[in-house]
Scaffold this active site. Structure first.
Site, short mmCIF file in Angstrom:
data_model
loop_
_atom_site.label_atom_id
_atom_site.label_comp_id
_atom_site.label_asym_id
_atom_site.label_seq_id
_atom_site.Cartn_x
_atom_site.Cartn_y
_atom_site.Cartn_z
N LYS A 35 0.85 -1.19 0.00
CA LYS A 35 0.00 0.00 0.00
C LYS A 35 0.89 1.24 0.00
O LYS A 35 1.94 1.25 0.64
CB LYS A 35 -0.89 -0.05 1.24
N SER A 87 -9.64 1.61 3.34
CA SER A 87 -8.86 2.44 2.44
C SER A 87 -7.85 1.65 1.60
O SER A 87 -7.39 2.16 0.58
CB SER A 87 -8.09 3.48 3.25
N SER A 103 -9.51 -0.95 7.43
CA SER A 103 -9.04 -0.79 6.06
C SER A 103 -8.40 -2.01 5.42
O SER A 103 -8.09 -1.98 4.23
CB SER A 103 -8.04 0.35 5.98
#
Ligand code: GLN
Length: 478
Positions: free
Chosen positions: A77, A152, A176
């Site tokens: 990420k 997210s 997330s």
């Protein structure tokens, strides 16, 4: 044609010479190209991945020893630092910023010969539940491209869902990792707070943030956890408790004690099909010889408000460092006045959701409102943590839905931030208490979308969590 089913199977193929690591990297690079429209990757490290693969192939040929994660194609990420590579937290304010060091988690994967194939799209500064708040645009759910992948860590979830890498790293501050795993039909683990070092993870809310792992099965996630977990001199909040050899401990037929909250399962916001699937699972668990009992829980309505007060407060402090002086974007429109410079840089550099949260966090910390909001939310966190500790005296797990609804349509909740926040109702509990939790892809909705079962265990009881998750997923596969 290469097909990835598990790290173990992939390693066997490499060792038997059925495929080379370079061929596998080529295969994934082609898939990434073919799925570019999903927007999961912000950047692909193609040349570097190929170079690493050749080194691994050479070592394999010579029979030299390799690390536990050799050749494992991993995506990270865009909030996790990788030395000499760009990182932006999917924000305009970190444009062209390059990591000066690698996160401990990344360092440990590399030490075990993993291959980092690229950085993955996400909501700006990990704030969001749909991956629609990214400077690089939204990410599409590969199962239904009109729907969100969750957030997210949406890019991390889609990269694994669409077969663009083998495992990926995300961060989980309030769900997330688990919620996008739920929306994409894969496994998503948030370890105990402090299990994996946060060194090199861009901070959103430091007392909640934890690096998490996505995979298509439990053993792969387990191996990655084993490699990354453990003490680290660079993170004072990381736990010093010994890291069990998770991957050798997971196979079992142990009978466990599960708790569930009637209030959570009968909540009016919960999709009726998700409710009935969980009720069915509870029945099956009992038939399988596990103990499953209801526990009274009257704090459900306090969780989302407490979470959003505390995390925005922490975020407003953490994000104050992005002022145009030290990092990334600097407004070209600013005058020589320092206040004007800060204002223009921050107004132009941050997206709307991040600005909303900085303002909310600043408000709840302001002198006049501190006790009414921040102190109260801290009390909720304390009461909740005590309640959960009591529950784990009698039970191994709490059963919860991961999300009240399956993947929603792109744009559906963007105009209503409160609705977006409320959808975090089942995931924030683990972050408020620091407990580990996992979303396991066990179910399919009548609209064909996948969804998961969430299990939460006591702090540092990943062993049981991974054991039961592996069992449930194995039994679920036809
Ligand atoms: N949806 C939650 C939020 O926006 C969770 C985010 C996260 O876990 N990073 O805060």
């Amino acid at each position: 044609m290469f097909e990835f089913t598990s790290i173990e199977q992939y390693h066997a193929q490499l060792k038997e010479g059925k495929v080379t690591c370079a061929e596998v990297v080529e295969y994934f690079l082609k898939r990434i190209k073919a799925c570019e429209h999903l927007n999961a990757f912000i950047e692909v490290f193609a040349d570097e991945a190929l170079a690493k693969a050749s080194l691994i192939d050479a070592k394999l040929k010579k029979g030299e020893s390799l690390g536990k994660m050799f050749g494992v194609i991993t995506g990270i990420k865009d909030v996790i630092c990788y030395k000499d590579h760009k990182i932006s937290a999917a924000s305009g304010i970190l444009q062209n910023f390059t990591s000066l060091y690698s996160a401990t988690a990344v360092e440990r994967l590399l030490d075990e010969d993993a291959i980092i194939i690229g950085r993955l799209n996400c909501d700006e500064f990990a704030m969001g539940s749909s991956n629609e708040n990214s400077y690089y645009g939204k990410v599409l759910n590969a199962k239904d491209e009109t729907r969100v992948p969750g957030g997210s860590s949406g890019g991390s979830a889609v990269a694994v869902q669409a077969g663009l890498c083998m495992i990926s790293l995300g961060s989980d501050t309030g769900g997330s990792v688990r919620q996008p795993a739920d929306f994409c039909g894969i496994v998503g683990l948030k370890p105990t707070y402090g299990r994996i070092s946060r060194y090199g993870l861009i901070a959103y809310a430091s007392s909640f943030d934890q690096i998490g792992i996505f995979g298509i099965n439990v053993p792969d996630v387990t191996l990655a956890l084993e490699v990354m977990a453990g003490p680290d001199d660079f993170d004072s909040t990381v736990s010093h408790s010994p890291v069990p050899a998770y991957s050798s401990l997971v196979d079992t037929n142990e009978k466990f004690r599960f708790a569930f909250f009637e209030e959570a399962i009968t909540h009016p916001g919960l999709d009726p099909e998700i409710r009935s699937s969980i009720e069915r699972k509870i029945k099956e668990l009992k038939e399988d010889g596990h103990t499953v009992e209801p526990v009274e829980f009257d704090l459900l309505e306090y969780l989302v408000p407490a979470y959003y007060i505390l995390t925005t407060a922490e975020a407003s402090s953490n994000l104050s460092r992005y002022d145009g002086v030290k990092f990334g974007y600097r407004s070209p429109n600013a005058t020589n006045d320092l206040d004007d410079f800060y204002k223009k840089t921050r107004s132009e550099g941050f997206g709307w959701e991040v600005k909303r949260r900085i303002m909310l966090g600043t408000f709840v910390l302001s002198t006049g409102y501190y006790d009414a909001y921040f102190t109260k939310a801290q009390s909720v966190r304390k009461i909740l943590t005590e309640k959960i500790s009591l529950i784990f005296k009698d039970f191994d797990f709490v059963i919860l839905p991961t999300s009240p609804v399956p993947a929603f349509k792109l744009g559906e909740k963007m105009s209503d931030p409160i609705a977006m926040y409320l959808a975090d109702i089942y995931t924030v509990m683990a972050n408020l208490t620091g407990c580990p939790a996992i979303s396991i892809p066990l179910f399919a909705h009548s609209n064909e979308l996948p969804f998961g079962l969430q299990l939460m265990s006591n702090r540092f009881n990943e062993v049981s969590l991974l054991r039961i998750s592996g069992d449930l997923l194995r039994k679920n596969t036809p």
